[in-house]
Design a protein around this motif. Structure first.
Motif, PDB file in Angstrom:
ATOM      1  N   SER A  89     -18.688   6.162   7.595  1.00 57.61           N
ATOM      2  CA  SER A  89     -17.507   5.923   8.418  1.00 57.61           C
ATOM      3  C   SER A  89     -17.759   4.721   9.315  1.00 57.61           C
ATOM      4  N   LYS A  90     -16.669   4.211   9.899  1.00 54.19           N
ATOM      5  CA  LYS A  90     -16.784   3.111  10.847  1.00 54.19           C
ATOM      6  C   LYS A  90     -17.697   3.503  12.012  1.00 54.19           C
ATOM      7  N   ASN A  91     -17.538   4.726  12.507  1.00 50.37           N
ATOM      8  CA  ASN A  91     -18.357   5.136  13.645  1.00 50.37           C
ATOM      9  C   ASN A  91     -19.842   5.214  13.292  1.00 50.37           C
ATOM     10  N   GLU A  92     -20.142   5.585  12.056  1.00 51.66           N
ATOM     11  CA  GLU A  92     -21.554   5.571  11.648  1.00 51.66           C
ATOM     12  C   GLU A  92     -22.076   4.133  11.549  1.00 51.66           C
ATOM     13  N   ILE A  93     -21.207   3.205  11.150  1.00 50.81           N
ATOM     14  CA  ILE A  93     -21.624   1.790  11.144  1.00 50.81           C
ATOM     15  C   ILE A  93     -21.952   1.363  12.575  1.00 50.81           C
ATOM     16  N   ILE A  94     -21.097   1.785  13.505  1.00 51.06           N
ATOM     17  CA  ILE A  94     -21.329   1.428  14.915  1.00 51.06           C
ATOM     18  C   ILE A  94     -22.650   2.037  15.404  1.00 51.06           C
ATOM     19  N   ASP A  95     -22.904   3.288  15.033  1.00 47.11           N
ATOM     20  CA  ASP A  95     -24.195   3.915  15.377  1.00 47.11           C
ATOM     21  C   ASP A  95     -25.354   3.084  14.832  1.00 47.11           C
ATOM     22  N   PHE A 101     -29.945  -1.817  13.489  1.00 47.69           N
ATOM     23  CA  PHE A 101     -29.987  -2.206  12.071  1.00 47.69           C
ATOM     24  C   PHE A 101     -29.211  -3.504  11.873  1.00 47.69           C
ATOM     25  N   LYS A 102     -29.802  -4.424  11.135  1.00 50.36           N
ATOM     26  CA  LYS A 102     -29.091  -5.659  10.791  1.00 50.36           C
ATOM     27  C   LYS A 102     -28.044  -5.336   9.733  1.00 50.36           C
ATOM     28  N   ILE A 106     -27.419  -2.379   6.209  1.00 43.55           N
ATOM     29  CA  ILE A 106     -26.433  -1.299   6.275  1.00 43.55           C
ATOM     30  C   ILE A 106     -25.543  -1.357   5.036  1.00 43.55           C
ATOM     31  N   SER A 107     -25.301  -0.221   4.423  1.00 48.92           N
ATOM     32  CA  SER A 107     -24.255  -0.173   3.399  1.00 48.92           C
ATOM     33  C   SER A 107     -23.232   0.880   3.821  1.00 48.92           C
ATOM     34  N   ASN A 123     -15.915  -7.545   7.886  1.00 47.56           N
ATOM     35  CA  ASN A 123     -16.025  -8.504   8.992  1.00 47.56           C
ATOM     36  C   ASN A 123     -17.413  -8.488   9.626  1.00 47.56           C
ATOM     37  N   ASN A 124     -18.118  -7.354   9.476  1.00 51.36           N
ATOM     38  CA  ASN A 124     -19.480  -7.268   9.994  1.00 51.36           C
ATOM     39  C   ASN A 124     -20.528  -7.556   8.912  1.00 51.36           C
TER      40      ASN A 124
END
Ligand SMILES: *Cc1c(COP(=O)(O)O)cnc(C)c1O
Length: 416
Positions: A89-95, A101-102, A106-107, A123-124
């Motif tokens: 999820s987006k929130n896990e990406i934010i975590d 983590f670079k 991240i996937s 975008n990230n």
């Protein structure tokens, strides 16, 4: 007998110790419900899987599935060990970003998400394993660096139907015919890098499963390479590496798993392999966590009910899939286990059981229970139902311990 569930257990004067710490004293000191983790065990689990994979592969990445346990301290620990992460999820990406983590580490493997969520990842500069052709078509800017689809084959295997994530009846992934169309469209849109993803099921302790999954995905990849005249940069076979939940259950032969995965790559690709990505969740943290709870009631009715502060709000897996988690009374560990009972929690649901028809020593109020194999899919699945708190999390260090997450109250009841 409990050695397959957790390392570092010992018994002293009838009390259960974990890494030289008396679990009874720990529960009384930090209060329950409490989830205790061992830093050493997480490091050992990572080292184990990393050693096995590196015996066979030079080009690989281990991406920890955040959804198994998203504690910030644990994420940073796993980052420092050299792993990447897989977010759902987006929130896990934010975590993940907040844990350092670079983006290249991240996937993102979501399903049924909005275009905004997909575009947030793009975008990230985060690589997406698209769950379907439609999800790919949702994104507006098709000028993306790399494309990957999560493939659904005819085969899936999980400990329960609820965690079987490929094959007929699975909501996940795209069928090969549609995925082929997706890669074709992406290529026409100028995409030059390609990956392929599969996650066929969770908590599997049979190495043959990983061989089968790898063979299946590589057959599809090679077929697509020939049809589209492309090369896959990576093949991601997901997680699913299982752990024992019952005493005496076998341990997954992790070395053999990677030997077989390697043989599959070797027989299909000879020497010029795509990168191998794996996404273990449970394997890294599952056996490194124990929940501690307190017994507050005992009912000797038509069956025996042991009432505790660990219910489905803390540990939902038994109510959700009928999962088994081993339970012991830490202050009666060497007493005879002849009290047949269900262990229940404080939630207003009759499915609120964490143990069914199990044998414990005769319990009393204020006894402390330990629930094993609770380092994965416990804290992340815990809820505030009935206004309950999410348990505090404590990490055992080589010497001493540290609170890595405070007890979490949904809102401040005191102020209302
Ligand atoms: C849940 C999940 C994982 C991790 O599964 P484990 O069984 O905990 O190893 C990995 N990848 C994806 C896409 C997942 O959904």
């Amino acid at each position: 007998m409990l050695d397959s569930l957790a390392s570092g257990l010992s018994i002293k004067n009838g009390y259960l110790f974990w890494h030289e710490r008396n679990l009874y004293d720990m529960a009384k000191k930090f209060k329950t419900p409490l989830i205790v983790y061992s830093k050493e065990d997480i490091i050992n689990n990572y080292t184990n899987i990393n050693n096995s994979i590196s015996k066979y592969f030079t080009n690989y990445e281990i991406k920890y599935a955040i959804k198994a346990n998203n504690n910030k301290y644990i994420l940073r620990l796993i980052k420092n060990l050299g792993a990447g992460v897989d977010a759902s999820s987006k929130n896990e990406i934010i975590d993940a970003i907040n844990s350092g983590f670079k983006s290249s580490k991240i996937s993102f493997s979501p399903n049924n998400v909005s275009p905004e969520e997909l575009e947030f990842a793009l975008n990230n500069n985060i690589n997406i394993n698209f769950d379907s052709l439609n999800q790919y078509r949702l994104i507006k800017n098709k000028d993306i660096k790399s494309i990957s689809f999560r493939i659904k084959t005819d085969y899936g295997k999980g400990e329960f139907k609820g965690i079987t994530t490929s094959g007929k009846g699975s909501k996940f992934g795209e069928i090969p015919k549609n995925a082929l169309e997706g890669y074709k469209e992406a290529k026409e849109n100028g995409c030059k890098n390609f990956g392929m993803h599969i996650m066929a099921g969770s908590n599997v302790r049979d190495y043959k499963h990983f061989k089968k999954v790898t063979n299946d995905i590589l057959n599809i990849a090679i077929n697509f390479e020939n049809k589209l005249n492309i090369k896959f940069d990576y093949i991601d076979i997901g997680g699913g590496f299982g752990i024992p939940y019952r005493p005496n259950e076998n341990i997954l032969d992790i070395d053999k798993s990677f030997e077989k995965i390697f043989n599959a790559f070797k027989s299909k690709y000879k020497n010029d392999f795509p990168e191998l990505i794996i996404e273990p969740g449970r394997y890294l943290t599952g056996n490194a966590g124990i929940i501690l709870g307190t017994v507050y009631d005992i009912k000797k009715h038509e069956i025996n009910y042991v009432g505790t502060d660990i219910g489905m709000n803390v540990l939902i897996r038994p109510a959700l899939y009928g999962a088994y988690h081993h339970i012991e009374i830490v202050n009666k560990i060497d007493k005879i286990h002849n009290f047949k009972c269900d262990v229940t929690g404080q939630i207003c649901e009759n499915t609120d059981r964490i143990g069914k028809n199990i044998l414990l020593p005769e319990p009393s109020c204020n006894d402390i229970i330990a629930v094993f194999s609770s380092g994965s899919y416990v804290q992340t699945m815990a809820s505030h139902y009935n206004g309950r708190e999410i348990p505090e999390e404590l990490l055992l260090l080589k010497t001493g311990e540290r609170i890595i997450k405070k007890r979490e109250i949904k809102r401040n009841y005191n102020k209302n």
